[in-house]
Scaffold this active site. Sequence first.
Site, PDB file in Angstrom:
ATOM      1  N   HIS A 320       0.861  -1.186   0.000  1.00  0.00           N
ATOM      2  CA  HIS A 320       0.000   0.000   0.000  1.00  0.00           C
ATOM      3  C   HIS A 320       0.893   1.230   0.000  1.00  0.00           C
ATOM      4  O   HIS A 320       1.824   1.334   0.799  1.00  0.00           O
ATOM      5  CB  HIS A 320      -0.895  -0.007   1.245  1.00  0.00           C
ATOM      6  CG  HIS A 320      -2.032   0.948   1.173  1.00  0.00           C
ATOM      7  ND1 HIS A 320      -1.868   2.314   1.205  1.00  0.00           N
ATOM      8  CD2 HIS A 320      -3.365   0.744   1.064  1.00  0.00           C
ATOM      9  CE1 HIS A 320      -3.048   2.901   1.124  1.00  0.00           C
ATOM     10  NE2 HIS A 320      -3.985   1.961   1.036  1.00  0.00           N
ATOM     11  N   ARG A 340      -6.605  10.160   0.111  1.00  0.00           N
ATOM     12  CA  ARG A 340      -6.312  10.690  -1.228  1.00  0.00           C
ATOM     13  C   ARG A 340      -7.573  10.880  -2.062  1.00  0.00           C
ATOM     14  O   ARG A 340      -7.659  11.803  -2.870  1.00  0.00           O
ATOM     15  CB  ARG A 340      -5.339   9.747  -1.950  1.00  0.00           C
ATOM     16  CG  ARG A 340      -3.897   9.893  -1.442  1.00  0.00           C
ATOM     17  CD  ARG A 340      -2.958   8.889  -2.082  1.00  0.00           C
ATOM     18  NE  ARG A 340      -3.138   7.555  -1.520  1.00  0.00           N
ATOM     19  CZ  ARG A 340      -3.216   6.458  -2.229  1.00  0.00           C
ATOM     20  NH1 ARG A 340      -3.153   6.502  -3.562  1.00  0.00           N
ATOM     21  NH2 ARG A 340      -3.361   5.292  -1.637  1.00  0.00           N
TER      22      ARG A 340
END
Length: 599
Positions: A320, A340
């Site tokens: 990740h 994000r």
Amino acid sequence: MYGNYLDDAAKIVAEKREANLKFEHDRLTAEQKDDLLLKFHPDRIKEQFTELKIGPNKGQKAPIELAEMLQAKPRYTADQIDLNHVDYETDVLVIGAGGAGCSAAIMASEAGAKVLLATKLRPGDANTMMAEGGIQAADKPNDSPAQHFLDCYGGGHFDGKPELVYTLTNKAPSVIKWLNDLGVEFDKEADGTMVTTHGGGTSRKRMHACKDYSGAEIMRTLRDEALNRPDSITIVDFTAAIELIKNDKGEACGAVLMNVETGELRIAKAKVVIIATGGAGRMHYQGFPTSNHYGATADGLVIAYRAGAKLLYQDSLQYHPTGAAYPTQILGKLVTEKVRSLGAKLINKDGEVYIHPLETRDVNASGIIREVREGRGVENDVQPAVWLDTPMIEMIHGEGTILKSIPAMYNMFIKYGIDIRKEPILVYPTLHYQNGGVEINATCHTNVANLLVAGEASGGVHGTNRLMGNSLLDVVVFGREAGIEAGKMFKKIKQTETAKMTLKHVTEFEKERAAAKIKGDAVSPKVLPTYTHGNTEFEKAIPGASTCPVKKAAAPKAAPAKKAAAKPAAKKAAAKPAAKKPAAKAPAKKAPAKKTAKK
């Protein structure tokens, strides 16, 4: 600010925030993505992989750490384990009580099966609980399962098995409804419409979330549903499966279980076995930190492989892109992709937006590694990293958005004096997901008869890269499919067909291991990670280690699962310790009358 040497670096980000907010980085072309992955993704580092010398995937590559476990010594030889006394007899044995295991147990019980749910730690102690960002499903008017399929298949580098991707995406809307009906508290508008957002690699807003506690909320609901079915689901916790058992026809018919607190062995006999043991982050491939739960040690892959089950994409891991890189106390902890998707951008030490924040995970992870290796990372005393500019979120969506939408992220950092509403945070890739696993078909069957696999322990659903929100979807979709399939199978299998239990495959594995001249004292499955940090006290033998004497005791009386889960850890599912006796191939003392999962 940080109140230390990082303040000057953070000021550069603050000074350029307004301009960066207005700047939209171009998406990378397919060629640019391939080049970035080839040069910087950990899966492309050849020396970190080795060729498997034995087993169904002989000749293929695997991470060095996984290969060692796949080819390690079994914890016990076949003749050290007494199969004559069966502690549990059930229709369906589910190994693992995370999202996939609980979903499977629920659906099998719906079909009338008596289920034994064996879990290494507590029900719900799983990577499902650790997931934060959300779960994908194409259930809005501007979307479709077909579009979801294209995103998943392309995002997985076209390596996913099409029938698995089809099942994942087409079952998604009904799974969201099922979870909602069970009581999952999804984020909704005032009129009841579910809130959806974008994730990396998605062409539509189809991410359903429960703030940034999505996995915990889904796991809470599934765990409680399983606990509330004590008449059909018997839960045995703090008990790991260390070997599958087959019958004389080569079909799976149970497992050798080990109490991780006492080291006692128990035998479970079943018509159908479902492996739902989750991932492998605690193997710490290539020394990476991990976002995974404590029990994620690839046990399911090991016991399935030893029983002859084929693996698929065992050489593919997901790192990740945004694991916490500062401070030390939370190194590797997940910073959800939802940060994000809400607008926070990735920034290098020069204050530059160097990539689009919603590129696929493997691409963004490779981009961060590139920035660090090429000298554009932010040096600190924990882990070189890049900035994730979280204050952008409230500049876009207004004050209060962070506490409303990602409270877990706020709470994780504020403990260390970092207010993500005002200060950017440092991130670096963390070992997050096992893309590969035991190869399955659309109904979760493996090449070993009567052995099904679901969730992160399976391979082929996501190809060689997984999109955000598809892991929570995977565990529920395929957990349900495995349970439904087992619910059909057990009715056609007579208990007499499982009568002749054997561990012949373990003996054959040891012979193959000897013929290949595999050396080393490693034993598998690993069961729990090893964190000694050089302290010799931590290196002493503990219950469940390979040096533990072979012990067997009567299985505990089958108490209602919900009550069992509420007891102190030392009493959970544990029987009174058997008298000590040598480990040397002596049959275990016969325990009292057989206990079964059937009531």
